[in-house]
Write a protein that holds these residues in place. Structure first.
Motif, PDB file in Angstrom:
ATOM      1  N   LEU A  34      17.360  41.840   0.178  1.00  0.00           N
ATOM      2  CA  LEU A  34      17.295  41.877   1.634  1.00  0.00           C
ATOM      3  C   LEU A  34      18.695  41.695   2.208  1.00  0.00           C
ATOM      4  O   LEU A  34      19.596  41.182   1.546  1.00  0.00           O
ATOM      5  CB  LEU A  34      16.353  40.781   2.142  1.00  0.00           C
ATOM      6  CG  LEU A  34      14.927  40.820   1.582  1.00  0.00           C
ATOM      7  CD1 LEU A  34      14.107  39.660   2.137  1.00  0.00           C
ATOM      8  CD2 LEU A  34      14.255  42.149   1.908  1.00  0.00           C
ATOM      9  N   GLN A  43      13.243  39.666  -1.771  1.00  0.00           N
ATOM     10  CA  GLN A  43      11.785  39.637  -1.737  1.00  0.00           C
ATOM     11  C   GLN A  43      11.299  39.811  -3.173  1.00  0.00           C
ATOM     12  O   GLN A  43      11.729  40.729  -3.875  1.00  0.00           O
ATOM     13  CB  GLN A  43      11.232  40.746  -0.852  1.00  0.00           C
ATOM     14  CG  GLN A  43       9.710  40.778  -0.790  1.00  0.00           C
ATOM     15  CD  GLN A  43       9.212  41.839   0.153  1.00  0.00           C
ATOM     16  OE1 GLN A  43       9.441  41.778   1.364  1.00  0.00           O
ATOM     17  NE2 GLN A  43       8.510  42.827  -0.380  1.00  0.00           N
ATOM     18  N   PRO A  51       4.050  38.354  -1.515  1.00  0.00           N
ATOM     19  CA  PRO A  51       5.445  38.231  -1.967  1.00  0.00           C
ATOM     20  C   PRO A  51       6.110  36.994  -1.366  1.00  0.00           C
ATOM     21  O   PRO A  51       5.743  36.520  -0.287  1.00  0.00           O
ATOM     22  CB  PRO A  51       6.095  39.517  -1.454  1.00  0.00           C
ATOM     23  CG  PRO A  51       4.971  40.470  -1.250  1.00  0.00           C
ATOM     24  CD  PRO A  51       3.794  39.639  -0.837  1.00  0.00           C
ATOM     25  N   VAL A  53      10.041  35.151  -0.513  1.00  0.00           N
ATOM     26  CA  VAL A  53      11.453  35.433  -0.278  1.00  0.00           C
ATOM     27  C   VAL A  53      12.250  34.321  -0.940  1.00  0.00           C
ATOM     28  O   VAL A  53      12.048  33.136  -0.644  1.00  0.00           O
ATOM     29  CB  VAL A  53      11.760  35.517   1.229  1.00  0.00           C
ATOM     30  CG1 VAL A  53      13.264  35.631   1.455  1.00  0.00           C
ATOM     31  CG2 VAL A  53      11.038  36.708   1.851  1.00  0.00           C
ATOM     32  N   ARG A 109       6.958  35.342   3.092  1.00  0.00           N
ATOM     33  CA  ARG A 109       7.478  36.545   3.734  1.00  0.00           C
ATOM     34  C   ARG A 109       6.962  36.611   5.172  1.00  0.00           C
ATOM     35  O   ARG A 109       5.784  36.362   5.427  1.00  0.00           O
ATOM     36  CB  ARG A 109       7.039  37.792   2.967  1.00  0.00           C
ATOM     37  CG  ARG A 109       7.568  39.085   3.576  1.00  0.00           C
ATOM     38  CD  ARG A 109       7.096  40.299   2.815  1.00  0.00           C
ATOM     39  NE  ARG A 109       5.640  40.439   2.855  1.00  0.00           N
ATOM     40  CZ  ARG A 109       4.983  41.503   2.412  1.00  0.00           C
ATOM     41  NH1 ARG A 109       5.653  42.501   1.866  1.00  0.00           N
ATOM     42  NH2 ARG A 109       3.667  41.563   2.490  1.00  0.00           N
TER      43      ARG A 109
END
Length: 328
Positions: A34, A43, A51, A53, A109
């Motif tokens: 990202l 991610q 998901p 991060v 996320r």
């Protein structure tokens, strides 16, 4: 392979998944880098789950205590039902983890788009949330995280650029304009008098706010620090003076529903903008040995960049002499 690879070069997909799985998750082998330059953020797909991060902190930037204060502040805001994306905590309450020399944190996320600051209704909503955030931020100070001041953002930035980056033929001009700028900044801050410093987001621009379902979600508190409340407001103002006044009116209409605002802080908008301009160039300079920076910001550290920078700083000196924004 270079002789002295940057530390972040070890963050391979396998390394990232090993780090995440060290906290009990099972990755599905999908990793996506990202946009992030100061740190590295990915991610990571999780089997039978949403998901995550994963944020890997730049080595040597923050102490464990400073990162803990960032995480604790986010958790405190989330406890009060503010829309912040706070780091995940394990069963022992830990949110900062270490894997093979890297410190990292995991986040849920959060989707969304950048807010439209030209939309006054959006600014009204943002003002309400910032008023609530600052009310909580004023309860107790940061102990380990820094204070936004002219020394760290201004003088230190100028010294780095002047001594190591500015071309010799432009050094005199750069030295003169930054001296005028910082003298004006210090004078305005002194004239404004003592204002309240509180825990702030610190870098509240559009890229750190995700808009979804008609509400903002504040992310990336990496630059959280003690600062005046207006530090989290002024970056939402743009355009000519009438437009800025309309934006400010909408922001403060929402803000003052939940928190008081000291109108003297409006005198600090242009000084804070000036310090950000200086700090941004110094940030690029300090990170220039990180390969991602020359690749992403190829226009930096060129004669044209420094010429434009001097022109921008002269314009900022003029802006400091203009009457500040005022409430009706």
């Amino acid at each position: 392979m270079t002789e002295n690879p940057h530390p972040f070069s070890t963050l391979t997909p396998a390394f990232i998944m090993d780090a995440v799985e060290s906290q009990g998750f099972v990755c599905d082998c999908r990793t996506l880098a990202l946009n992030s330059y100061e740190n590295r953020v990915y991610q990571v797909g999780i089997e039978e789950g949403e998901p995550l991060v994963a944020k890997f902190y730049r080595p040597g930037r923050w102490s464990d205590g400073q990162i803990a204060e960032e995480h604790d502040f986010c958790a405190e805001l989330a406890t009060h039902e503010l829309p912040v994306v706070a780091p995940w905590r394990n069963a022992e309450g830990q949110s900062l983890f270490c894997h093979d020399g890297f410190r990292f944190a995991l986040y849920p996320r959060q989707g969304g788009r950048a807010p439209e600051f030209d939309n006054l209704d959006n600014l009204l909503i943002l003002g309400r949330f910032l008023g609530r955030m600052h009310r909580i931020g004023a309860v107790a100070p940061f102990v380990h995280r820094p204070v936004l001041d002219s020394r760290s953002f201004g003088y230190d930035s100028v010294e780095l650029i002047r001594d190591r980056f500015i071309p010799p033929e432009l050094r005199e001009s750069y030295t003169a304009v930054t001296a005028m700028l910082l003298e004006a900044v210090d004078a305005i801050m002194a004239e404004t008098g003592a204002v309240r410093y509180l825990r702030t987001h610190g870098d509240c621009h559009a890229g750190n706010i995700l808009w979804r379902d008609d509400a903002p979600h504040f992310v990336d508190f990496d630059d959280a620090r003690m600062a005046p409340a207006v530090q989290d407001l002024w970056m939402m103002l743009s355009g000519d003076r009438p437009r800025k006044l309309a934006q400010l009116d909408a922001l403060l209409e929402g803000y003052t529903e939940f928190n008081e605002f000291d109108p003297r802080e409006l005198r600090l908008v242009e000084p804070l903008r000036a310090l950000r301009v200086l700090h941004y160039s110094a940030w690029l300079a300090r990170r220039w040995e990180d390969p991602i920076f020359p690749a992403t910001f190829p226009w930096f550290n060129t004669p044209r960049y420094w010429n434009d920078q001097i022109i921008e700083l002269r314009e900022q000196v003029a802006a400091l002499a203009e009457p500040p924004l005022e409430l009706p």
